[in-house]
Design an enzyme around this catalytic site. Structure first.
Site, PDB file in Angstrom:
ATOM      1  N   ARG A 182     102.207 128.680  77.809  1.00 46.55           N
ATOM      2  CA  ARG A 182     103.006 128.545  76.587  1.00 46.55           C
ATOM      3  C   ARG A 182     102.096 128.151  75.424  1.00 46.55           C
ATOM      4  NH1 ARG A 182     108.331 124.707  75.892  1.00 46.55           N
ATOM      5  NH2 ARG A 182     106.862 123.025  76.406  1.00 46.55           N
ATOM      6  N   ASP A 468     108.460 114.415  76.380  1.00 47.81           N
ATOM      7  CA  ASP A 468     107.499 115.221  75.640  1.00 47.81           C
ATOM      8  C   ASP A 468     107.951 115.287  74.192  1.00 47.81           C
ATOM      9  OD1 ASP A 468     109.565 117.066  75.529  1.00 47.81           O
ATOM     10  OD2 ASP A 468     108.569 118.572  76.774  1.00 47.81           O
TER      11      ASP A 468
END
Length: 567
Positions: A182, A468
Site C-alpha cells: 500500500r 494507526d
C-alpha cells in the site's frame, strides 16, 4: 528491468545529488546511504520522475476537485450518487477475472514495512500480507528507504532478521502470504525527493521504486505470472482511480509486461467514495481485484465531510461500529457492487491484539473478533483484515466454516437486496451518547500515537488495540467537532458542555496519566510534550486540518546538505 527506450541516454547520465547519482531534474535531500543508493539508482529515479512529470497535472486537478467538494459540503451539500455516471452503475459489465494467485484472500494481515514485521506477517498463516507505506508507517527517510530494501529482500526470498536481544534469527517459511503493497495517498508529498524543483508525490515514489525493483521477481515467485499487487488508499472520486489506472498502464508498458498484470484493491475509506464504487471499479476494471471496507478511516471521513453540519455529531468512537445503520449499509453495498462486477469484497480491520497477562480478557476480546468476522462472512465478504498474527487462527476458522472449500463468495453471495440502499441509508446519523471518558480516550490515544509517529513508529499498541493513523484521526476530528459545537456530554450524567477550558483540563490530566503509564524515563525521552502541543492545536483550531499527518510531516523531514551527505 524492462527497456528504458523511452528515455534518452543523456537524461540518465547526469549530476550527483548529495552522493546519489541522479537523472536531470531530480534532487535527493535525504541522508546518503550505500544501501539506499542501490534502491535510488539512476534508472529507478528516472522511472519515478517520468511518472511524476506525466501525472502531476492530473494529480493537481484531482486535489483541487477535492477542495471544491469540501467547499460544497461546508456550505450544506451532502455527497450522493452522480447522475452523470448513472449509466456505469446501471449497465452490465465486469472487471477482469481474478488471478488464481489471489483467488483466496479469506484472511489478510497488515503492518508496516519493518523487517521483522514483514517476516512474521508473511509467515503468519494469513493468505495475504499488506505491507504498508501509509497509515501504519511514519514516513521518515529511514523508514521509507529501509522499507524498500526490506520488500526487495522479501520478494527475492532472502530476507532475514537477527533479533540480538532474543538471540533469534527470523527467516521466511516455505509457504508465505501473498504480498500486497500500500503506497501513500495522493495528497502526501515526499519532501526528501524533489523533481523539477518540487517535492515528489509520495505514492508515486512508493509505487515506482517498489515496482521498478520487484515486478519481474514478484511475477516469478509470487504472482504465478501476474502482479505485482497493491492496495490503494484515501480516494474520494473515480477520477483518482483513473490516474492510478494510467500509472499502471505506463508501468506495464515500461516493463514490457502485458496490460492488466498489475492488480489493485481500493480501500473505500472516504464517505464520498462510497457513492463512486461502481465508477472506481470501472476505471480500474483491467487492474482491479476488488474493494475493501476501510472502516476506521471511513468514520474519520464522515466527521470530516460533515464538519460544518451541526446535525451530524458523532457519539463516542467506541459506539460507532458496524451495527450503526450507515456503516452496515456501506458494507452491504460494497459487497453487492464487488460481486456484481466479479471481484473481491474485503471486510474491515480487527484491531485487537492479544492480552497476554489476562487470559479471561483475552478470550473476551477474541470472542468479539469472532462475532465481527462471522457478521462479515455471513454478509458475503470474501475475506477480512487482522492487525496481529495472534488473530489469524480465529479469523481463518470463521471464514473457512462459512465458505468451506470455495476460495471466495463472489458468485455465491450476490446481495441483490442491497440494490435498494439509498443515499439516506449511507448518510444516516450515527446513534449513541457522548461521554467525558470518550473525550479522555480520544485525547490520550491521539497524543500517544502522535508522539510515536514523530519518533518513527506508525503502528502503536494502545489499550489492547493496534492504533494507526486512521484511529488517531478519529480521535482528533471528534475532539475538534465536539469543541467546535460545544456538545453536551449526555452519556455519563454530567451534562457538561465541551469547551476549551474543559479540554485543557482533560489534556493536563491525561498527560499525567500517560506519564504514569509509560514511566517517567520514557516520557522524558519521548516526544509527548511536542505531540501534546500539536494535537491540542489541531483539536482547537478554527479550521479543521484535512489530515493530522500533513502538519506533523514537516517535523520529520530532515534535509542533508550535499557536503554532509557522506558523513
Amino acid at each position: 528491468m524492462g527497456s528504458l527506450g523511452m528515455y534518452s541516454e543523456s537524461a540518465v547520465r547526469k549530476k550527483s545529488s548529495r552522493g546519489y547519482d541522479v537523472p536531470e531534474g531530480v534532487d535527493i535531500r535525504g541522508r546518503y546511504d550505500e544501501e539506499f543508493a542501490r534502491i535510488l539508482n539512476k534508472e529507478a529515479l528516472l522511472f519515478v520522475a517520468d511518472l511524476q512529470r506525466t501525472f502531476r497535472n492530473h494529480i493537481r486537478y484531482s486535489m483541487e476537485c477535492r477542495r471544491e467538494a469540501k467547499r460544497r459540503y461546508n456550505e450544506g451539500a451532502v455527497p450522493g450518487f452522480d447522475p452523470a455516471t448513472k449509466y456505469i452503475r446501471e449497465s452490465e459489465w465486469t472487471c477482469a477475472s481474478v488471478p488464481p494467485a489471489v483467488a483466496d484472500r479469506r484472511v489478510e494481515i497488515t503492518g508496516p514495512v519493518e523487517r521483522k514485521m514483514i517476516i512474521n506477517a508473511l509467515n503468519s498463516g494469513a493468505k495475504v500480507f499488506m505491507a504498508d507505506f501509509e497509515d501504519a508507517l511514519s514516513p521518515n527517510w529511514e523508514n521509507l528507504m529501509r522499507g524498500q530494501i526490506n520488500l526487495k529482500d522479501a520478494v527475492d526470498g532472502t530476507i532475514s532478521f537477527h533479533d540480538k536481544a532474543r538471540n533469534k534469527v527470523y527467516k521466511l517459511n516455505d509457504q508465505t502470504a501473498k504480498l500486497f503493497v500500500r503506497p501513500r495517498g495522493w495528497h502526501l508529498p515526499e519532501a526528501h525527493i524533489f523533481i523539477d524543483g518540487e517535492p515528489a508525490t509520495g505514492c508515486l515514489v512508493d509505487f515506482g521504486l517498489y515496482f521498478f525493483h520487484n515486478h519481474a521477481n514478484f511475477r516469478r515467485s509470487q504472482g504465478q505470472g501476474s502482479g505485482p499487487f497493491f492496495y490503494l488508499p484515501k480516494m474520494e472520486h473515480s477520477r483518482e482511480a483513473k490516474i492510478w489506472n494510467s500509472v499502471f498502464e505506463r508501468a506495464e508498458k515500461m516493463a514490457g509486461i502485458e496490460r492488466g498484470s498489475i492488480r489493485a484493491t481500493v480501500l473505500i475509506e472516504t464517505l464520498p467514495a462510497v457513492f463512486q464504487m461502481d465508477e472506481i471499479l470501472y476505471e480500474l476494471r483491467d487492474h482491479s481485484v476488488g474493494l475493501n471496507c476501510g472502516r476506521w478511516d471511513y468514520i474519520f471521513s464522515y466527521v470530516k465531510t460533515f464538519q460544518a453540519h451541526l446535525d451530524r455529531l458523532l457519539p463516542d468512537r467506541v459506539q460507532v461500529g458496524m451495527a450503526q445503520h450507515f456503516m452496515r449499509s456501506y458494507s452491504d453495498l460494497l459487497i453487492r457492487t464487488c460481486h456484481r462486477r466479479g471481484v473481491h469484497a474485503m471486510g474491515g480491520m480487527a484491531a485487537q491484539i492479544p492480552i497476554r497477562d489476562d487470559p479471561k480478557a483475552n478470550e473476551m476480546a477474541l470472542e468479539l473478533v469472532r462475532k465481527d468476522k462471522l457478521r462479515e462472512a455471513k454478509a458475503g465478504h470474501d475475506g477480512t483484515w487482522a492487525a496481529h498474527p495472534g488473530l489469524i487462527p480465529a479469523c481463518m476458522e470463521v471464514f473457512t466454516n462459512s465458505m468451506g472449500n470455495a476460495p471466495n463468495q463472489i458468485r455465491s453471495a450476490r446481495r441483490d437486496d442491497a440494490a435498494n440502499l439509498t443515499e439516506d441509508d449511507l448518510l444516516q446519523q450515527p446513534r449513541g451518547v457522548r461521554t467525558l471518558e470518550g473525550l479522555r480516550l480520544n485525547t490520550r490515544v491521539g497524543i500517544q500515537y502522535l508522539a510515536a509517529w514523530l519518533t518513527g513508529t506508525g503502528s502503536v499498541p494502545l489499550y489492547n488495540l493496534m492504533e494507526d493513523a486512521a484511529t488517531a484521526e478519529i480521535s482528533r476530528v471528534q475532539n475538534w467537532q465536539w469543541l467546535k459545537y460545544g456538545v453536551e456530554l449526555d452519556g455519563d450524567g454530567l451534562g457538561v458542555r465541551v469547551n476549551k477550558e474543559l479540554f485543557a483540563r482533560v489534556v493536563e490530566e491525561e498527560m499525567e496519566r500517560i506519564e504514569r503509564e509509560v514511566g517517567k524515563e520514557k516520557f522524558r525521552k519521548g516526544m509527548y510534550k511536542e505531540a501534546c502541543k500539536m494535537f491540542t492545536r489541531q483539536c482547537t483550531a478554527p479550521t479543521l486540518d484535512d489530515f493530522l499527518t500533513l502538519d506533523a510531516y514537516n517535523h520529520i523531514v530532515i534535509h542533508h546538505p550535499r557536503e554532509l551527505s557522506r558523513l
